[in-house]
Structure formats: C-alpha cells, structure tokens
Design a protein around this motif. Structure first.
Motif, short mmCIF file in Angstrom:
data_model
loop_
_atom_site.label_atom_id
_atom_site.label_comp_id
_atom_site.label_asym_id
_atom_site.label_seq_id
_atom_site.Cartn_x
_atom_site.Cartn_y
_atom_site.Cartn_z
N VAL A 183 0.83 -1.20 0.00
CA VAL A 183 0.00 0.00 0.00
C VAL A 183 0.87 1.26 0.00
O VAL A 183 0.54 2.27 -0.64
CB VAL A 183 -0.95 0.00 1.22
N ALA A 184 2.00 1.20 0.70
CA ALA A 184 2.87 2.38 0.84
C ALA A 184 3.83 2.55 -0.32
O ALA A 184 4.49 3.59 -0.41
CB ALA A 184 3.67 2.27 2.14
N MET A 185 3.92 1.56 -1.23
CA MET A 185 5.03 1.51 -2.17
C MET A 185 5.07 2.69 -3.14
O MET A 185 6.13 3.28 -3.37
CB MET A 185 4.98 0.19 -2.96
N ILE A 186 3.92 3.06 -3.74
CA ILE A 186 3.94 4.15 -4.73
C ILE A 186 4.40 5.46 -4.08
O ILE A 186 5.28 6.16 -4.59
CB ILE A 186 2.56 4.31 -5.37
N GLY A 187 3.81 5.79 -2.93
CA GLY A 187 4.22 7.01 -2.23
C GLY A 187 5.66 6.94 -1.79
O GLY A 187 6.39 7.94 -1.84
N LEU A 188 6.11 5.75 -1.37
CA LEU A 188 7.48 5.60 -0.89
C LEU A 188 8.48 5.78 -2.03
O LEU A 188 9.54 6.40 -1.84
CB LEU A 188 7.66 4.21 -0.26
N VAL A 189 8.15 5.25 -3.22
CA VAL A 189 9.05 5.40 -4.37
C VAL A 189 9.17 6.86 -4.78
O VAL A 189 10.28 7.38 -4.97
CB VAL A 189 8.55 4.54 -5.56
N TRP A 190 8.03 7.55 -4.89
CA TRP A 190 8.08 8.95 -5.31
C TRP A 190 8.74 9.83 -4.25
O TRP A 190 9.51 10.75 -4.58
CB TRP A 190 6.68 9.46 -5.64
N ASN A 191 8.46 9.57 -2.98
CA ASN A 191 9.11 10.35 -1.94
C ASN A 191 10.58 9.97 -1.79
O ASN A 191 11.41 10.81 -1.41
CB ASN A 191 8.37 10.16 -0.61
N GLY A 192 10.91 8.70 -2.06
CA GLY A 192 12.31 8.31 -2.08
C GLY A 192 13.06 9.03 -3.18
O GLY A 192 14.19 9.48 -3.01
N MET A 193 12.41 9.18 -4.33
CA MET A 193 12.99 9.91 -5.44
C MET A 193 13.24 11.37 -5.07
O MET A 193 14.31 11.94 -5.33
CB MET A 193 12.05 9.83 -6.65
N MET A 194 12.24 11.96 -4.39
CA MET A 194 12.38 13.34 -3.95
C MET A 194 13.45 13.48 -2.88
O MET A 194 14.24 14.42 -2.88
CB MET A 194 11.03 13.83 -3.42
N SER A 195 13.48 12.53 -1.97
CA SER A 195 14.48 12.57 -0.90
C SER A 195 15.88 12.43 -1.46
O SER A 195 16.82 13.10 -1.00
CB SER A 195 14.21 11.46 0.12
#
Length: 580
Positions: A183-195
């Motif tokens: 469930v968290a994966m899409i947000g985690l990938v995009w926020n990981g990219m931003m981070s």
C-alpha cells in the motif's frame, strides 16, 4: 516474491545478459575502489587537495554517488523502523511525529557542527570520520520525507484490507510485507525519489564544510564546485554542473524510472489503465535470462530465509506479548518498548536542551526578542514559498499523475530539476541579483523555493498516480469535469499526500534558509535579515552559543506550526480523506 516474472521459462541468454554481467562486475569493482579512498589518513592540516582539473570529475562523481546511496540505504532502514513504531503505537506517535518534524527542520549545518567533531573522534586520523559526517548530513536531507510518507501510508491503510488481514490471522510481519508495504510503495518510491534529489542539495553543503573555524573538503562534485566558486573559475563551475546533470540522468534512468514502473503493480484498483508508464531498463531486465537466474538462485532463497526468520520472530513476539498480558494486570505493558526508546531519545537530548535553555535564560530580553524577530521574518518567507509552490505544483502534478504519457516525458525532466542542487545555481542567481539590484530580502524566497517546491510536486504526482483507475472511469461515466471533478475526486484523493508534501516542504524551507538568506559570489555578499542568515554566520564564525540559540528558536517556531497546523491537517487526512 519474484521481481520479474513474465515469460521466465522462455528466456535465453543473449547479448543483453553479457552487458548486464559486465555492468555488475564494473559496479562492484568501482564500489570497492571508491570505498578504499574513504579511509585514508586525514588531519585538518593535511587533507586531500581538490583539483579543478576536469579529468578528476569522474572520480569525484563516483565518491559523491557512493555517499548518496549509503545515506539512502540508512534512510530506508530509519524509515521502516521509525515510521512503523510511530504508526503502530499511540503513545510513541505523540512524541515521535512532533520530534520528526523538529528534526527535519534543524539546519544541516547545525547537525554538522556537532557530528563532524564526534565522528572525527570515533575515527581519529582517518578520513572515514569526515565521510561519516558528510553521509549523516545527506541522511538528514533524505530520511524525514520518506518517514513521513511511510507513516502516513500506514495510518491510512484501507480499513477493509486491515479487516481482511485480521480475519486471515496475519502476524505483524506478514501484515507488513503483504499489505502495508504494498500500500505504501507508490508514495514511498516517489518520496524516495524526492528525498534522493534533496540529498544532492546537502551533498554540496556537506562535502565542503566550513564549521567551527575549520575548512574541510572531501573529494566530490560538491567540493569541486565550492573550490570553483571560491576561485571564481566559471569554466570549472560549468564542468561541475554538466557532471551533476549526467549523474542525475543516469540515476534516474537506471534506478528510479524502473522503480516507478515496478511500483505500479501495487496500485489499489479494480480495473487496470490501458496507458501504463514504461522503462527501457525495466523491459531489458524482464527479458534477461541472467536476472532470472539471479532471482531464482540467489534472491528468492534469501527472501525465503529472511521471511522465515522474521516470521519466527513475529510469532515468538506475539506469543510472548499474550503471555505477559495474561500474567499481569498492567494494561500499558505493550507500550514499554516505545516508552524505553522515547526515554532514550529524551535522555540524549536532555543535556543539549538544558544548555540551550540556560543560554536563553541568561540572555537579555532585547537580544532574545531580536532573535525571535529574525525567526518571524524567516517564517513569513517560508509561508510565501509554500503558497507560491502550491499555485503551480497542484495543477502540473495532477496533470502528470493522470497522464502516463506525460509522466514518461516529464518525469526525467522533473527529476533533473528537483535533484539538481539549488545551491549550484546560487552563484548565477547572485550575479543577476547584483546586476539588477534585486531586493534580497524578498529575492531570497526564490532561492528558498528552488529547494522546497519539489516536495509538494512529487507528493501531488504520487497521490494522483495512486487514484484507482476504476474511480477515474466512474468520474468519466458521470461526466464529471472542471471544478466538480476536482472537488469530488482529485483534491480529496491527493489531500493526504499533499499534507505530507507541505510538511516536508515546510521543513525543507526552514532548512534551506540556512543557505538562502546568505549567498556570495567572489567578493559580493547578499544577506537577508532572518534566522537562516543568523545561524549561517554563527556557524562560519564557530560561535557555538549562537548556533544553539538559533537552532532552539527555529525549533520553537517548528513546534508551534506543527501543533496548530500540521497536526490538525494530518488528523483530517487520517479521518476523512483516504480511500477505504
């Protein structure tokens, strides 16, 4: 679970596998070679010289990338542990989330002032101490955003899926890997990219450190740029910018773009969109027989062993918890571990906090009022930067998130823009400000936005990409258009992600003020009246009392904003605006 599963049995070895194998060997050799340079002898008087020769840039780029990925790995571990504890324990949540908001807003130079001395003491006479301080500074630019995203995904997991996990009697580990992480994966990938993109900003600041009266330079693209700016060498500045662009493009195409495509498999929807994002690298990996063998012979067995170990730990911990609850009448026993962790954190912060409050108590009211006034000026700039960022990021982010074709075109562009260290552009902007006599009291807001608006944009894209395709089809069936579609579907869907973006952008803006309110080019210095410039000047002078006071005042502002704004918006997102 296998990472690549399409047409496994039909794959045969080809030229693709040869290139992948060569890439793996070169990658491991490069990591070993670059890692060896991180532990050479070091002292402040005898440190590595930074050459401005262009042929040194590939080596410097490798050193910078190694620091970035080490910090990113540490950020992931921190994200999973900290975010999970904060989401699963109400007592810990009340302390850890406000603390996280404070930590993301403390300036990196404030961290460096403390950590570089500590790490150098841990590794005396070795460059490894300074390397660890630099990696820690990059970590502070990456971890908070990812942790907020993961935490928010955990607390907004659809209730029907949570009930299904309960009915199936999944333990905490099975629930984590089968429900919560997907469930968290899409947000985690995009926020990981931003981070990761935010890490480039702190990389430049942490490789060329001027702190507590010492000038320390680590081999890297950031220190190359700092040396070029100090020398006024425009050719070297152009070379460093070109190198940074090449690094960002390679990381985006080889690492982030395949992850974005892979993460779409975790989208919660009943019908699949006909227009999905794609990646040439991901498609090549899917067709590779070598990757199939690595997946079957190495990754799958390791995952099974890892999964078995944690399943056993989860079963034992659940049994122990039930046993202890049946033998004691203490209702709050499950909070003991988070309570111990919280007490430990408070214990570590007790002495610095006591010193800070002692300094505040010893100050004259006029001086304290002056610092608070500086904080208010910076606060106004932070608010303006957030509002200006919202105006353009919401419509652009929603358009890209709803249109995979646009995402394919603009994601690399946005990734480059977001990842490119804003402080690399500061010399050029400073020249323009000086030439056109721009009032830097307001002009510094533009510098602040360069490093913060992307947090909002990436979260808006992530939120829009997470909208189930069946809801989009329903909105088309009912002919929803314009403002009606925005208020009924889009804004409620992206609101939780938007709150996360605003929180991290706010923290990033406070952090960016440290380098945005005081910039220089050659002999020209531009200073804006604010708390960021105050801390920056104190750090350069090595004035530790002023550094502590400045950071303390900044933390007071952050706590107040967290308590009266972000806490309420988070609660609204948890209760009202999430998909069930």
């Amino acid at each position: 679970m296998a990472l690549f599963t399409a047409n496994i049995s039909k794959r045969k070895f080809s030229i693709i596998d040869f290139f992948i194998l060569a890439f793996i060997f070169i990658l491991f050799y490069t990591i070993l070679k670059l890692g060896a340079g991180m532990s050479i002898p070091f002292s402040p008087k005898q440190q590595p010289a930074i050459s401005l020769e262009p042929n040194m840039l590939p080596y410097y780029a490798g050193r910078s990338l190694l620091r970035m990925f080490i910090a990113f790995g540490a950020s992931l571990i921190f994200t999973f542990i900290y975010g999970y504890i904060a989401a699963k324990n109400k007592f810990a949540q009340k302390i850890l989330i406000p603390l996280l908001d404070i930590l993301q807003s403390v300036p990196v130079l404030g961290f460096l002032s403390v950590t570089i001395v500590a790490f150098m003491a841990f590794f005396p006479g070795s460059l490894l101490g300074v390397e660890c301080a630099s990696i820690f500074a990059i970590f502070t630019g990456q971890a908070w955003n990812m942790t907020f995203s993961f935490y928010h995904s955990l607390v907004t997991t659809p209730k029907d899926l949570q009930e299904a996990a309960t009915i199936l009697h999944l333990n905490w580990w099975q629930k984590l890997i089968k429900l919560e992480l997907p469930v968290a994966m899409i947000g985690l990938v995009w926020n990981g990219m931003m981070s990761f993109g935010g890490g480039w900003f702190f990389l430049a600041a942490s490789e060329a450190i001027s702190v507590l009266g010492e000038n320390i330079h680590l081999p890297g693209v950031g220190s190359f740029l700092a040396a070029a700016v100090e020398a006024g060498n425009m050719e070297a500045i152009y070379y460093s910018i070109l190198t940074m662009l090449i690094m960002i493009i390679l990381v985006d195409q080889l690492f982030w773009r395949p992850l974005v495509v892979w993460s779409q498999k975790f989208k919660i929807e009943l019908s699949e969109s006909s227009d999905m994002p794609s990646s040439y690298v991901y498609n090549l990996l899917q067709r590779s027989a070598l990757i199939r063998l690595i997946n079957e012979w190495v990754l799958n067995p390791l995952c099974k062993v890892f999964n078995c170990i944690f399943n056993q730990i989860a079963e034992l911990s659940t049994a122990a918890s039930l046993s202890m609850q049946s033998r004691t009448s203490i209702k709050g026993l499950p909070t003991i571990v988070p309570l111990c962790l919280t007490v430990g954190v408070l214990y570590l912060l007790a002495e610095p906090a006591q010193e800070a409050f002692a300094m505040l108590a010893a100050m004259e009211p006029r001086e304290l009022f002056s610092i608070l006034q500086l904080g208010f000026y910076t606060f106004i700039r932070v608010i303006i930067a957030l509002l200006l960022g919202l105006i353009w990021t919401i419509p652009i982010g929603v358009k890209i998130g709803l249109t995979p074709k646009l995402s394919k075109i603009f994601q690399p562009v946005i990734q480059i823009a977001a990842s490119f260290p804003a402080n690399m552009l500061f010399p050029f902007i400073t020249i323009l400000f000086v030439k056109f006599h721009v009032d830097f009291q307001w002009g510094c807001i533009a510098l602040m936005m360069l490093g913060t608006q992307w947090y909002i944009l990436f979260n808006v894209i992530a939120g829009t990409s997470s909208i189930p395709n069946d809801l989009i089809e329903v909105s088309s069936i009912f002919n929803m258009k314009g403002w009606n579609k925005w208020k009924t579907l889009i804004l409620p869907s992206i609101f939780p992600h938007l709150v996360t973006g605003l929180i991290t952008a706010s923290g990033g803006a406070w952090n960016a003020s440290i380098v945005s309110e005081l910039v220089s080019w050659h002999e020209n210095d531009l200073v804006a009246t604010g708390l960021g410039a105050y801390i920056s000047q104190a750090t350069t002078q090595g004035d530790w009392p002023k550094i502590v006071l400045g950071i303390t005042v900044m933390c007071i502002f952050v706590v107040m904003i967290n308590r009266f704004v972000w806490h309420r918006l988070y609660r609204l997102a948890e209760v009202k605006y999430h998909i069930d």
